[in-house]
Design a protein around this motif. Sequence first.
Motif, PDB file in Angstrom:
ATOM      1  N   MET A 266     -62.425  46.949  20.868  1.00  0.00           N
ATOM      2  CA  MET A 266     -61.659  46.214  21.828  1.00  0.00           C
ATOM      3  C   MET A 266     -61.475  44.649  21.483  1.00  0.00           C
ATOM      4  O   MET A 266     -62.239  43.923  21.800  1.00  0.00           O
ATOM      5  CB  MET A 266     -62.436  46.048  23.030  1.00  0.00           C
TER       6      MET A 266
ATOM      7  N   THR B 194     -61.203  41.938  24.213  1.00  0.00           N
ATOM      8  CA  THR B 194     -62.441  41.820  24.891  1.00  0.00           C
ATOM      9  C   THR B 194     -63.359  41.023  24.089  1.00  0.00           C
ATOM     10  O   THR B 194     -64.054  39.949  24.472  1.00  0.00           O
ATOM     11  CB  THR B 194     -63.203  43.447  25.145  1.00  0.00           C
ATOM     12  N   ARG B 195     -63.472  41.332  22.728  1.00  0.00           N
ATOM     13  CA  ARG B 195     -64.502  40.512  22.215  1.00  0.00           C
ATOM     14  C   ARG B 195     -63.873  39.235  21.853  1.00  0.00           C
ATOM     15  O   ARG B 195     -64.620  38.239  21.537  1.00  0.00           O
ATOM     16  CB  ARG B 195     -64.266  41.207  20.362  1.00  0.00           C
TER      17      ARG B 195
ATOM     18  N   CYS C  66     -64.706  37.382  24.733  1.00  0.00           N
ATOM     19  CA  CYS C  66     -66.432  36.862  24.730  1.00  0.00           C
ATOM     20  C   CYS C  66     -66.560  35.758  23.884  1.00  0.00           C
ATOM     21  O   CYS C  66     -67.403  35.116  24.177  1.00  0.00           O
ATOM     22  CB  CYS C  66     -67.012  38.277  24.175  1.00  0.00           C
TER      23      CYS C  66
ATOM     24  N   CYS D 277     -71.266  38.836  27.894  1.00  0.00           N
ATOM     25  CA  CYS D 277     -70.161  39.520  28.032  1.00  0.00           C
ATOM     26  C   CYS D 277     -69.693  40.471  27.431  1.00  0.00           C
ATOM     27  O   CYS D 277     -69.320  41.735  28.022  1.00  0.00           O
ATOM     28  CB  CYS D 277     -69.187  38.226  27.282  1.00  0.00           C
TER      29      CYS D 277
ATOM     30  N   THR E  95     -69.026  44.263  29.226  1.00  0.00           N
ATOM     31  CA  THR E  95     -67.909  45.273  28.738  1.00  0.00           C
ATOM     32  C   THR E  95     -68.422  46.632  28.386  1.00  0.00           C
ATOM     33  O   THR E  95     -68.000  47.570  28.829  1.00  0.00           O
ATOM     34  CB  THR E  95     -67.276  44.453  27.713  1.00  0.00           C
TER      35      THR E  95
ATOM     36  N   TRP F 292     -67.822  50.602  29.879  1.00  0.00           N
ATOM     37  CA  TRP F 292     -67.073  51.529  29.058  1.00  0.00           C
ATOM     38  C   TRP F 292     -68.124  52.866  28.695  1.00  0.00           C
ATOM     39  O   TRP F 292     -68.003  53.836  28.521  1.00  0.00           O
ATOM     40  CB  TRP F 292     -66.490  50.893  27.708  1.00  0.00           C
TER      41      TRP F 292
END
Length: 191
Positions: free
Chosen positions: A100, A103-104, A107, A148, A152, A156
């Motif tokens: 992801m 997303t990373r 974060c 964070c 996430t 998932w």
Amino acid sequence: MGVRGGSGQAGGADAGVLGTALGVVLAFSLAEGSWQWFSTYLGLTLLVVVLSFGRVPVRTPGTPVAGFGWNLTAYSLVVGLCVALALAPALQRWDWLFPMPGTRDGCVQAGRYESLHTQAALGDFAGLDPGALGYEQEQQARAAVDDCLSATTTRWLPAYALGTAVLVAGGAWVWGRGRPRPERPRPAGGQ
């Protein structure tokens, strides 16, 4: 002793599956903040318990399809939960397992913001000991990134658990269909 092959297996197998399900639910509810490797240990331990004491549901002749379906669903979902619990820390830490990138990156930005926030919060004290400031900024940034990624990952985990459950159910269904079935006794009279 449990009844083998029926839709309502009683005894140890059901108790083992229910106990494991409860253990997984408790482990998820107690996991706060960053997923730690102890959850991998819990997940693997619970998975071993399910695989050791539970039996893969197999439909036998005369068993209602609905009863078999519920047993297979319960077994598959519990295995899926155990696998998701075991994978949680790895998903959080390894890019190849949980790809992801957006997303990373988000974060990492949250960590940078927290680092700046720490410097601003210390104000004039920041100039007194730059080493202490750097250490505190690093700790706060790491905590923000971990939180964070943990949030996430937690969002998932159900997808990974459900995917595992579908694979387990499909495998059990195919395995059960491929096994030789016992022949039905012929009625007396030789016909």
